[in-house]
Structure formats: structure tokens, C-alpha cells
Design an enzyme around this catalytic site. Structure first.
Site, PDB file in Angstrom:
ATOM      1  N   ASP A  80      35.842  52.581  36.381  1.00  0.00           N
ATOM      2  CA  ASP A  80      35.289  52.270  37.703  1.00  0.00           C
ATOM      3  C   ASP A  80      34.621  53.422  38.428  1.00  0.00           C
ATOM      4  O   ASP A  80      33.768  53.207  39.396  1.00  0.00           O
ATOM      5  CB  ASP A  80      35.906  51.212  38.595  1.00  0.00           C
ATOM      6  CG  ASP A  80      35.926  49.997  38.212  1.00  0.00           C
ATOM      7  OD1 ASP A  80      35.202  49.493  37.219  1.00  0.00           O
ATOM      8  OD2 ASP A  80      36.814  49.043  38.766  1.00  0.00           O
ATOM      9  N   ASP A 105      35.855  41.276  32.009  1.00  0.00           N
ATOM     10  CA  ASP A 105      36.637  41.916  32.902  1.00  0.00           C
ATOM     11  C   ASP A 105      37.973  41.291  32.763  1.00  0.00           C
ATOM     12  O   ASP A 105      38.260  40.332  32.676  1.00  0.00           O
ATOM     13  CB  ASP A 105      35.852  41.702  34.272  1.00  0.00           C
ATOM     14  CG  ASP A 105      36.112  43.242  35.054  1.00  0.00           C
ATOM     15  OD1 ASP A 105      37.239  44.024  34.783  1.00  0.00           O
ATOM     16  OD2 ASP A 105      35.227  43.355  35.575  1.00  0.00           O
TER      17      ASP A 105
HETATM   18  C1  GLA Z   1      35.623  45.364  38.236  1.00  0.00           C
HETATM   19  C2  GLA Z   1      34.983  46.080  37.221  1.00  0.00           C
HETATM   20  C3  GLA Z   1      33.586  46.797  38.017  1.00  0.00           C
HETATM   21  C4  GLA Z   1      33.054  45.578  38.419  1.00  0.00           C
HETATM   22  C5  GLA Z   1      33.807  44.770  39.377  1.00  0.00           C
HETATM   23  C6  GLA Z   1      32.997  43.452  39.834  1.00  0.00           C
HETATM   24  O1  GLA Z   1      36.241  46.190  39.264  1.00  0.00           O
HETATM   25  O2  GLA Z   1      35.709  47.256  36.648  1.00  0.00           O
HETATM   26  O3  GLA Z   1      32.651  47.390  37.024  1.00  0.00           O
HETATM   27  O4  GLA Z   1      32.416  44.717  37.433  1.00  0.00           O
HETATM   28  O5  GLA Z   1      35.102  44.314  38.805  1.00  0.00           O
HETATM   29  O6  GLA Z   1      33.753  42.640  40.614  1.00  0.00           O
END
Ligand code: GLA
Length: 735
Positions: A532, A466
Site C-alpha cells: 500500500d 483484497d
Molecule cells: C486496501 C488496499 C488498497 C485499497 C484499499 C481500499 O488497503 O491494499 O490498495 O484498495 O484497501 O479500501
């Protein structure tokens, strides 16, 4: 630490005589005619529709046919546009190379010294042109390739041949597009709503899409497209350009008052970011350019190119369960063990433990950087969970965010000098986090070591990597000079080194959802997280436009909870699953709390995905253009056109009831197809009133041309529902 030197590249070696330097490259239905006869830099005489076999004489006439007449009040020689536009040749648009040595050498005029060609084992045709400007004391190398699927790739390299430093401010390459290109399409977006299309006329002036976020960007235009008036998915010539780079970048189109039009791009360099010392060089990122008659044809060339890469994931894309929307930060071994049981029971093949497993990470305020398993939450470590997951026959994946650090972390306390900053202040926090500067050798080595250890110790098969913030004030301690370029290279290097140590490891590129979707990161990762937003209604369009660049198997798409936490909408399982089916399918909900009937239904969806993924992940993506904005039609057709799956979704209520006929594009016009509803994508309870009569009678048989040009009556659907159709070619030609 990470140098700006050109990346190693196996240059073509067969030098060409001047007479051979008017080249016609042909592949995958695309022709590129390049005049590299010098002395000026090569120019593209044609990039687009296949021209068939062209004799050298014919090609020369094509060049002559492209020379514009001299009109009044212009330079005495026609202005030519090279792949690197030069101000010195009278090009009044943006120059390709920007830079200087103490105010001198700012307007180069390159002379070609060597032209060579070659062919890679995979059939890619390659051209290298080397040029010098002895007065500016610079050399320039153009690498241009045409892949077997007809994608044009090009990259420029500049080298400082002088004895003083050369301050490089920008290197962009430009491709001409014909005056038929009168409209533009690009994409924008934001967190939870990536890849929204926007269109406008291709007017005189420059339309620039800049990424200054230090990551590709949730708003990045995956491609900047110029096309013929009214172009769509299935019609109109289009030319698109993508900059394969995960840092700052620039993609632009420029139309001059003379009518000339270019599509251009490169890395966006921050002030003072690249200074070439004597003998030093800089290679820009690869640019990918694709042509098509319609957007689907353009995308298909890119999809097929990506699929032909040896690094493309060739194993069936496993069904994922990601724990994020199931448990968020609430990690508990008993709960996660039951979640793994429930996942295995519906057919999941890869279990991914998301954020919250490492030291002090109880919420998003602390812990980033401390890549050690939290002993309080995980007293026995992660191994019991990993063992359980493996014993259930699933792979284990883990979430990490290696480039980031919370101010509240042991790492930030121990090494404040590893945090990016431009001076004596810290950059604005973003999700309570700062960026770790991987250009510090200590930081790079520390993160590589931690990741390496985690992967080895826990038998990890997959990392969700990420990157949850923009780089603001991305400077290098202590001087504060900009470091985004070096950070981008360092991240690539970090992933490359980790993968070299763990060849079987797969990596997902996530960045607050789809914030790092580009072919630079995808050269070393196996999929992107599309968004997301797991709300299926939003994902219908996010996926549709992400597929402009990427084939479905590279786009993670999950069945989220019934109530979407990002939009507050509720959707039935079938709408959620039927949407995720057209990506790399996963589940991101608390299965332990799901009803028995939902779990049973999900098991059928997982089975359908497993049955169809061979087709969905190798076939050609087709996007219908239904005149009713309430209906969204898309599908995947096998390469031999023997079989196709279509989704017909209702985004809102239609003004028409019943909705009109739906055309099913992409089939073999002459062949007969049997078309039937495909369970469980037949939405019991979702089809309002009576379904169309052909559906109650179990399907129908029609030719590809009839399905593509007349279509079939859609049933009346509730909004935010979908149904699936399966078309199978019957043996023998239609009468
Ligand atoms: C980001 C990612 C999500 C999740 C969160 C965890 O927003 O895009 O899918 O993994 O972090 O903190």
C-alpha cells in the site's frame, strides 16, 4: 464443505525396481540425488550444484560418502534424515508428521512400498514414493518434482488407514542443507513496509517463521534462505524454501548439535483443525525449494519456473490506472469519467475502480458484503463508466473484498452465522470488519453468485481481490472449531470456480498491500499488489526483496501522487515512474489535477514501459551489491544477454562525492556493449553538478566483463533520484 482430501494429482506410473531407486534428477544447473531404495523413506543425498552425468556406481559411492561415523552415545545405527523426518529413526529434531489416535500412533515408522517416476509434457521430472506404517495405521505419499528450470517442488500426503480417527497436528517436509550453509536470511515486514530482510548466523537450534494470521502475512518470509558465509545476490551458494499456501504456515531451519541442518516447512494447523476419519487423507501445500550460486541465480530459477506455467500471464502487462489514491471513497461519475479520459490520454490500458462503489460504502465502516452497486452514488449504475472506459479502448477492473463483511452491512444482519467466531463473541474488529466463513455452503454460493453477476453484467476484465485483515478467532459457527484451513481451500475453490466461468478474467491478489504474496494464491491469480506504500523510496527496497520470489511482471507497482500519503515524502515524477517501471506498471494519482508537464512526462514513461515490457518481463533480474549503502543498483538483462536496463538510485545522500563506480552485473563477459542514458530516465534537474564525463559525451562502449567487474562512474545524484542506463550488445565479439 470443502474437504481435506488430497487434491487430484496425476501420479507418475512407471514403477521402479529397487536397483533403480537411487535417482539422480538433473535440470537447469541443479542436481538432486535421492536414495529411495527403502525400506525407510527417501532421503536427499544431494540437492545443489549440478553433478554432471553420474553413473550408478558413482552414485552409490556418493551415498557411502555421506554416511557419518558412529560417535559415542548415539543410536547404534547412523541417524538418517528422510524427507519426512521420523522420531522413530532417532531424529532428535522436529518430526515431520505430528498427530495421534487417542494418544497412540504418534511415532510412525514408514516402510516404502512403491516408487514410481514420470515426466510431465513440460519436462518436469516426477517421483512418487508410497509408504505405510501398519502399526500406526497410516500411509504416506511423497510427491517430488524437479522442474526444467531446476526448482524442486515437493508435497506430502498422509492417509488414515485405521478404523479410528487420527488427529493430525502437523505435516512438514525437510530438505537437508550442507554444513557450508552457515548464515540465514529471511524477510519480515508490516503494513506499508513489506519484505525487510534480516540475517543471522545459522546457529544450533531452530529458527521458525510462523504465519498464524490466517493469511500469508505482511510479515511473511517469502523464502527462508540458508547460505554460505557472506552470500549475496551474485555470490555464495544458497538454498531457499517457500511454502505455497495462503493460510497458516510454518517455515523453519534447524541445526542439530551433530551439525546436520535442514530447511523445512508445511501448513500450520490449529488445535483440532484436521481430524482424519478412517480412509481420509490430507495433502499439505506444495513446497518450492530453489538453489543458486547467489540469490539472483536462486530467484532466476523460480522466476523462470513461474514464467513457464501455462497460467502465467503471457499478454503484455497492461498499464493500469487504479483510482484509490486519486479519489479514495469519493466516487462521482463526472470526476471518474474525466479521470478515465486523462488516463487514456497518457496511454493507460486498464482502468480499475477501487473501493467505494458498493452499497453504503462511503468509508471503511460499512458495506463490505453488500456487493451491489450503490444506487445513491451511482444512480445509473456502473455501466456508464464501464462503457466510457471501454470506448476509450481500456479494460475495466473492479475492487472487491469477497472474504470480508462489515458488521454494518445487510449481509451481516441477514447472516450473522456466516461470520467467523469461536464462541458467543465476535472476534476483534479490524478495519471495522469481520471475516465471512466461506465454509458455510450458503456463504460460498452467495459470494460466488454476486461476483459472477458483477463480472457478467459489467463486462469486467479484472478484479482487484483484497483481504484486509488477519483471521483472529477464525472459528466455524456454531461450534467454533478452527476453520482457517478450510477457508484457505474455499478461497482457492471460489477463485477457481469464478475463473472457470470467466476464463478471460484476470485477478490481482491484494491484502492490505503485500499480505497475500505466495505461490498458492498465484496459481490462480495474475499479480500481487506489492504494498500500500506508493512512496518510491520505500518501493525500491520492497520491490527488490519481493523479487526474491516473484518476477517483476507479477508485482504491481504504481506511480503515486507527488506527496505520498503513507510517508509524507515528496518525490519527482521521474523517481516515481522509474521505480514503477520495474514492476507491473500502473498509475495511482489524480491525473486530472496533474500539471500539463507532468502528464506529458508521464506519457513518455508509459511509452518507455510499453517499449521495454517485453524485455523487463522476460529477462533476468540482477541486483547489484554496491558498497555504498546510498546507492541501489538493479536491472533486467534479456535472456540472450543482448540488452539490459539498469536503474541506479540514491536512497540517501552519500558520504562520498562523487559516488564511486557502479558495476553493471549480468552481461555477457566477452561481448561489447554500448551503454547510454535512457530517457526519460535521465532525470534533468536530478543530476547534481556535472554528470560524469562519459554521460556528457553520450555514452560509452565496453565489454560485459569490464562493465561487470570495473563498472562506470555514477553521476552525482540528489538523494531520492534515479537514472536509467540502457546497455545494448554490439554485434561481433570484442577483440
Ligand atoms: C486496501 C488496499 C488498497 C485499497 C484499499 C481500499 O488497503 O491494499 O490498495 O484498495 O484497501 O479500501
Amino acid at each position: 464443505m470443502v474437504s481435506t482430501s488430497p487434491q487430484p494429482y496425476d501420479a507418475p506410473t512407471a514403477s521402479l525396481f529397487p536397483a533403480q531407486q537411487l535417482l539422480h534428477l538433473r535440470a537447469g544447473g541443479v542436481s538432486v540425488v535421492i536414495d529411495a531404495r527403502g525400506p525407510r523413506l527417501p532421503r536427499l543425498v544431494h540437492w545443489g550444484h549440478d553433478l554432471g552425468d553420474a553413473s550408478p556406481a558413482w552414485l552409490e559411492d556418493l551415498v557411502i560418502a555421506s554416511v557419518p561415523p558412529l560417535v559415542s552415545n548415539v543410536p547404534d545405527e547412523a541417524i538418517t534424515l528422510g524427507v519426512l523426518p521420523e522420531h522413530s529413526l532417532g531424529w532428535p529434531g522436529a518430526p515431520g508428521l505430528e498427530g495421534h489416535r487417542g494418544g497412540r500412533g504418534w511415532s510412525p515408522l514408514f516402510t516404502v512400498v512403491e516408487v514410481s517416476v514420470g515426466r510431465s509434457p513440460d519436462g518436469t521430472q516426477r517421483l512418487r514414493v508410497e509408504a505405510v506404517d501398519s502399526s500406526a495405521e497410516l500411509s504416506f505419499v511423497l510427491d517430488l518434482e524437479l522442474t526444467p528450470t531446476g526448482v524442486l517442488r515437493l508435497r506430502g500426503t498422509v492417509r488414515n488407514d485405521g478404523l479410528s480417527n487420527y488427529a493430525l497436528e502437523g505435516l512438514a517436509l525437510a530438505l537437508p542443507v550442507p554444513s557450508e550453509a552457515t548464515e540465514l536470511l529471511d524477510l519480515t515486514g508490516r503494513h506499508l513496509r513489506e519484505r525487510s530482510p534480516q540475517r543471522q548466523p545459522f546457529a544450533v537450534g531452530t529458527r521458525v517463521r510462523e504465519g498464524r494470521r490466517g493469511r500469508t502475512g505482511l510479515d511473511a518470509t517469502l523464502l527462508l534462505v540458508a547460505g554460505a558465509s557472506g552470500f549475496g545476490f551474485d555470490r555464495g551458494e544458497v538454498w531457499g524454501l517457500h511454502v505455497a499456501w495462503s493460510g497458516n504456515h510454518r517455515t523453519y531451519v534447524e541445526r542439530l548439535s551433530s551439525g546436520q541442518r535442514v530447511l523445512a516447512g508445511g501448513e500450520l494447523l490449529l488445535p483440532g483443525e484436521i481430524t482424519l476419519s478412517p480412509g481420509q487423507g490430507y495433502s499439505g501445500p506444495w513446497l518450492y525449494a530453489a538453489y543458486g550460486d547467489g540469490l539472483d541465480a536462486m530467484s532466476a530459477r523460480i522466476h523462470e519456473h513461474l514464467r513457464s506455467r501455462p497460467s502465467h500471464p503471457h499478454s503484455p502487462r497492461p498499464v493500469i490506472l487504479n483510482t484509490w489514491e486519486a479519489v479514495y471513497f469519493d466516487h462521482d461519475l463526472t470526476k471518474l469519467t474525466s479521470l478515465a479520459d486523462a488516463a487514456a490520454a497518457v496511454g493507460v490500458e486498464r482502468f480499475v475502480l477501487d473501493d467505494g462503489w458498493f452499497k453504503n460504502r462511503r468509508d471503511d465502516h460499512a458495506g463490505l458484503g453488500d456487493w451491489y452497486v450503490d444506487a445513491e452514488v451511482w444512480p445509473e449504475g456502473l455501466k456508464p463508466l464501464v462503457r466510457h472506459v471501454h470506448a476509450l479502448g481500456m479494460q475495466f477492473g473492479l475492487w472487491v473484498e469477497p472474504e470480508m463483511v462489515n458488521a454494518d452491512s445487510d449481509l451481516a444482519r441477514a447472516h450473522p452465522e456466516w461470520i467467523m467466531a469461536t464462541g458467543d463473541r465476535h472476534p476483534l474488529p479490524w478495519r471495522h470488519q469481520q471475516v465471512l466463513d466461506l465454509d458455510h455452503p450458503g456463504a460460498f454460493a452467495h459470494i460466488l453468485d454476486r461476483l459472477d453477476n458483477l463480472v457478467s453484467e459489467h463486462d469486467i476484465e479484472y478484479l482487484k481481490w483484497d483481504h484486509n485483515r488477519d483471521l483472529i478467532d477464525g472459528g466455524h459457527h456454531p461450534g467454533g472449531e478452527p476453520v482457517v484451513h478450510r477457508q484457505t481451500r474455499a478461497v482457492y475453490e471460489l477463485i477457481d470456480q469464478l475463473r472457470a466461468r470467466h476464463p478471460g478474467l484476470e485477478i490481482e491478489s491484494c491484502s492490505s498491500g503485500g499480505g497475500r504474496v505466495d505461490l498458492g494464491i498465484l496459481a490462480r491469480t495474475d499479480r500481487v499488489w506489492g504494498s500500500d506504500c506508493n512512496d518510491a523510496l520505500e518501493r525500491q527496497t520492497i520491490n527488490r526483496w519481493t523479487q526474491l520470489l516473484l518476477p517483476p511482471e507479477l508485482i504491481g507497482c504504481h506511480v503515486g501522487p507527488e506527496l505520498s500519503h503513507t510517508t509524507g515524502r515528496r518525490h519527482r515524477l521521474d523517481f516515481r515512474a522509474g521505480t514503477a517501471l520495474f514492476g507491473h506498471f500502473g498509475i495511482e494519482m489524480d491525473l486530472t489535477a496533474a500539471s500539463a508537464s507532468d502528464r506529458e512526462r508521464l506519457t513518455s514513461w508509459v511509452a518507455l514501459y510499453k517499449r521495454l515490457r517485453g524485455l523487463l518481463h522476460t529477462g533476468r533480474v540482477v541486483r547489484g551489491e554496491h558498497p555504498d549503502p546510498a546507492l541501489l543498483v538493479h536491472g533486467v538483462v534479456s535472456q540472450d544477454r543482448g540488452e539490459a536496463i539498469y536503474s541506479i538510485a540514491t536512497l540517501v545522500t552519500s558520504v562520498n562525492a562523487p559516488p564511486g563506480r557502479v558495476r553493471l552485473p549480468g552481461l555477457d563477459p566477452a561481448a561489447l556493449y554500448r551503454v547510454e542514458l535512457l530517457p526519460p530516465g535521465d532525470e534533468p534537474g536530478g543530476i547534481n553538478h556535472t554528470p560524469a564525463s562519459w554521460l556528457t559525451q553520450g555514452g560509452l562502449t565496453l565489454t560485459g566483463v569490464a562493465l561487470g567487474h570495473v563498472g562506470v562512474q555514477a553521476p552525482n545524484l540528489f538523494p531520492e533520484h534515479l537514472f536509467l542506463l540502457h546497455a545494448v550488445k554490439l554485434t561481433g565479439e570484442a577483440d
